[in-house]
Design an enzyme around this catalytic site. Structure first.
Site, PDB file in Angstrom:
ATOM      1  N   HIS A  56       2.400   0.389  -0.921  1.00 19.49           N
ATOM      2  CA  HIS A  56       2.009   1.864  -1.338  1.00 19.49           C
ATOM      3  C   HIS A  56       3.004   2.821  -1.276  1.00 19.49           C
ATOM      4  CE1 HIS A  56      -1.745   0.275  -0.103  1.00 19.49           C
ATOM      5  NE2 HIS A  56      -1.598  -0.098   1.153  1.00 19.49           N
ATOM      6  N   HIS A 219      -5.824  -1.211  -2.124  1.00 11.41           N
ATOM      7  CA  HIS A 219      -5.853  -2.710  -2.119  1.00 11.41           C
ATOM      8  C   HIS A 219      -6.538  -3.577  -3.196  1.00 11.41           C
ATOM      9  CE1 HIS A 219      -5.620  -0.846   1.868  1.00 11.41           C
ATOM     10  NE2 HIS A 219      -4.315  -1.289   2.158  1.00 11.41           N
TER      11      HIS A 219
END
Lengths: 339, 261
Positions: A56, A219
Site C-alpha cells: 500500500h 487488496h
C-alpha cells in the site's frame, strides 16, 4: 508478469532496506520489519504508530516523520504484521507519554494489534490506545473484514493524530482527533485492472478489457458491482455520489477531498478525476477547503482510484495544515497536503 | 523448587508431544482447511509448535508461567494469520494466571482467561464453526469438574477432552459465521472446522502427557499452598505438577468457544 522483484519472498525486506537507504531519517528495528524514526522516541510526545500488510506504499512507512507517524510495521504483502513485531514497535515508540495505534479494519490487523497491545502492556509500563479506521463506504463485510474496511481516509487520520501529538496533545486528545477524522471521512474506490501480488505473479482477479469494478478494496477484494467501462467523469460522479450518500452532509459543509491512486494509474489521470470531483462537489454546494491528489494508499500495481471526502471543522483544518515532513507527504507553512 | 522444576518439565514435555502430533496431522489439517479456508492451517500449526520447542529449549527457566508465556509468544510470532493471535495471544494472556503457581484453581483461571481472550479477539460465539466450539465446552466442563464435582484436575481434563471432541463433531453440520470459512456461506456445511480440530489434538496430547506423568496416583493439589509441603512424596509432587501443566495447556487451547451448558 514482468516485475522489478528479485525473489517474491524477500520483496518486503528489500523494500525496507531501500527505504532506509533513501531516507536516513528512518531506521529499521533490528530483526524486524518495523520502521521507526531514527531520532525517536521523541521526548514528551505521544507516539503514533500504524502498520499492516505491505503493498500500500507509501502507506505505512512512508508517513513516518516529524508531525505524522513514529513507527510503522510492514507485514508481508497484504498480510498483517505479527503481534510480537507490533509490540516491539509500540515499545520502541513510547517516550513515556503513551502510544496511539492507528489500525485499519481488517480482521488480521485488528487481532494482531490487540494482541500486541496486551504484549506491550505485559512487558512494559507503556500506555497504549488504538483507533480502528473504517472509512470505506462500499461494503459492510468483505473477504478480510467484519464491518467496513479501512482505506485511504486512514491517511487523514495519520495526519491529524500526528499533528496533535506534535503539538503536545496527550494520548486522550490524540485519540479523540483520530476518531473524529475517521468518523467524518468516507471513501469509495474502483479498479480498472487487478493488482498482481509478488507471490502469485498473476492478476488476483479477472477483469476483462471492457469492465471495471466499483467499490473495490485495497487488496483486490470484491466491490459492489462490476460494470462496463465508464468515462473518467462518470466514474468520478459515481464514486463521489456514493460517498456523499453515506456521509449525508449538510449544504455548504467545508470538506477536504482526496483522489487517491491505486498504484498503477498515472497522476495525469488522477488530476482528470479530481477536476470532475471538484466541480461535482462545488455544484452540490460544498466548500472544498483542500484537495489532495496522489498515491497515498495503493494496492500494488492496481489501476484505479479512490475518492475520499472528509468534513472538516477548524480543529481538523488546523491539524491537516500543520507542517509535516515525511517521505510520502510534505506540508509546509500554512498549506495542506494536496495544495 | 523441585515442584516448579517438575512443572516446567511437564510444560516442555507437553510442548513436544503437541509438536509431534501436529506434525503428524499436518496434512490432515491442511485438507480440512482446503475445504473451507486457505489450506495453511496444518503448515502454520506445525511451524508454530516447532518454534515453540526451539524457544523453550533456549529458555533456561523453571517458571511454568514464563514457559507457558513463551509458548504463546512463539505462536504469535510464527503462526501468523488468525491462528497466531488467537492461539498465541490467548495462551500468553492466560499464562498470567499461573504466576502464583500451578494449582487446580489457577488452571481453572487459566482456562477461563484463555476462553475469554479467544472470544474477545476472534469475536466468535458458540456455533459460529470456530475453535470456540471445541474450547467452550472443554473449559466449562473442566471448571465444573474441578469446582463443583471436585474431581482431580486429571479427571477433569479427561472430561474436558471428551467435551471438546463432542464440540468438534458439532462443527461439521454448522454454517460458518466467522473466519474465512464464513465467506462460503452454506457451502461450509458438512466440513469439520480445522481450528477446532487442532484444538482437540492439543488437548488430547495434554491429557496423554498428564496421564503419563501422573499415572494412577496423578492429581494436582487443590490448594496452591498445600502442594509445596516438603513432607510430600517427591514423586507425587512431580506427578501433580505435570498434570496441572497439562491441564493448563489444555485449558488454554480450549478458549476458542463459548460454552452454552
Amino acid at each position: 508478469m514482468k516485475k522489478l522483484i528479485n525473489e517474491p519472498s524477500s520483496v518486503v525486506d528489500e523494500m525496507l532496506d531501500g527505504m532506509v537507504a533513501a531516507h536516513p531519517e528512518l531506521a529499521r528495528l533490528e530483526g524486524t520489519e518495523v520502521l521507526v524514526r531514527a531520532d525517536g522516541p521523541v521526548e514528551g510526545k505521544v507516539g503514533i504508530v500504524s502498520g499492516g500488510g505491505s503493498g500500500h506504499e507509501p502507506t505505512h512507512g512512508g508517513f513516518i516523520g516529524d508531525g505524522m507517524l513514529d513507527g510503522a510495521a510492514a507485514g508481508e504483502v497484504f498480510t498483517s504484521p505479527t503481534a510480537d513485531q507490533l509490540s516491539e514497535m509500540i515499545q520502541a515508540c513510547d517516550a513515556g507519554e503513551g502510544v496511539l495505534c492507528v489500525v485499519k479494519n481488517y480482521e488480521g490487523d485488528v487481532m494482531n494489534f490487540e494482541t500486541a497491545i496486551e504484549m506491550a502492556e505485559m512487558e512494559s509500563d507503556t500506555t497504549v490506545e488504538y483507533v480502528i479506521t473504517n472509512d470505506d463506504v462500499a461494503v459492510e463485510d468483505s473477504l478480510y473484514t467484519s464491518g467496513r474496511r479501512g482505506v485511504a481516509g486512514t491517511v487523514f487520520v495519520h495526519k491529524v493524530a500526528g499533528a496533535m501529538a506534535h503539538q503536545g496533545g496527550d494520548l486522550e486528545e490524540v485519540k479523540r482527533v483520530a476518531q473524529k477524522a475517521n468518523e467524518h471521512a468516507g471513501t469509495m474506490g474502483m479498479a480498472l485492472t487487478s493488482c498482481v501480488t509478488p507471490e502469485k505473479g498473476e492478476p488476483t482477479f479477472d477483469l476483462s478489457e471492457d469492465e471495471i469494478e466499483l467499490g473495490i478494496g485495497i487488496h483486490g477484494e470484491p466491490g459492489t458491482q462490476r460494470t462496463d467501462v465508464m468515462s473518467a467523469d462518470e466514474i468520478a460522479d459515481h464514486l463521489t455520489e456514493a460517498v456523499l450518500d453515506d456521509l449525508d452532509l449538510e449544504d455548504s459543509t467545508e470538506i477536504v477531498t482526496m483522489v487517491n491512486g491505486m498504484g498503477g494509474t498515472p497522476l495525469m489521470e488522477l488530476y482528470v478525476v479530481n477536476r470532475r470531483v471538484t466541480s461535482h462537489l462545488e455544484a452540490a454546494g460544498f466548500d472544498i477547503w483542500d484537495a489532495w491528489v496522489g498515491d497515498y494508499m495503493t494496492s500494488l500495481d492496481m489501476m484505479g482510484c479512490s475518492i475520499t471526502v472528509m468534513a472538516v471543522d477548524d480543529e481538523l483544518k488546523e491539524l491537516l495544515a500543520y507542517p509535516v515532513e515525511t517521505p510520502g507527504l510534505t506540508v509546509t507553512g500554512n498549506q495542506s497536503g494536496g495544495a | 523448587m523441585a515442584d516448579e522444576h517438575a512443572q516446567a518439565t511437564a510444560v516442555r514435555t507437553a510442548a513436544h508431544a503437541i509438536a509431534d502430533r501436529l506434525a503428524a496431522e499436518k496434512d490432515h489439517l491442511t485438507d480440512l482447511d482446503s475445504a473451507i479456508g486457505d489450506a495453511d492451517h496444518g503448515a502454520n500449526m506445525d511451524r508454530g509448535f516447532t518454534a515453540v520447542c526451539d524457544r523453550l529449549a533456549d529458555l533456561e527457566s523453571d517458571d511454568p508461567a514464563e514457559l507457558v508465556k513463551t509458548v504463546g509468544v512463539a505462536l504469535i510470532s510464527e503462526v501468523g494469520g488468525a491462528s497466531g493471535p488467537l492461539y498465541g495471544g490467548s495462551i500468553m494472556k492466560a499464562s498470567q494466571e499461573l504466576e502464583g503457581g500451578v494449582t487446580a484453581e489457577t488452571t481453572v483461571a487459566f482456562a477461563e482467561t484463555y476462553l475469554e481472550t479467544l472470544q474477545a479477539r476472534g469475536k466468535a460465539n458458540l456455533g459460529d464453526k470456530t475453535m470456540v466450539d471445541a474450547v467452550t465446552p472443554a473449559v466449562h466442563t473442566y471448571k465444573k469438574s474441578v469446582e463443583t464435582d471436585e474431581l482431580s484436575p486429571l479427571e477433569a481434563l479427561a472430561k474436558a477432552v471428551d467435551a471438546a471432541n463432542r464440540g468438534l463433531e458439532f462443527t461439521t453440520p454448522l454454517r460458518a459465521k466467522k473466519g474465512r470459512a464464513s465467506y462460503l456461506g452454506w457451502r461450509s456445511v458438512g466440513h469439520q472446522d480445522p481450528g477446532a480440530t487442532s484444538t482437540l489434538y492439543i488437548l488430547e496430547e495434554l491429557l496423554a502427557v498428564a496421564q503419563d506423568e501422573l499415572g494412577e496416583m496423578g492429581d494436582i493439589e487443590r490448594d496452591a499452598t498445600a502442594d509445596v509441603d516438603p513432607s510430600d512424596v517427591q514423586v507425587r509432587e512431580e506427578s501433580e505438577t505435570e498434570a496441572k501443566d497439562a491441564v493448563d495447556t489444555a485449558a488454554t487451547e480450549d478458549t476458542d468457544t463459548e460454552v452454552q451448558d
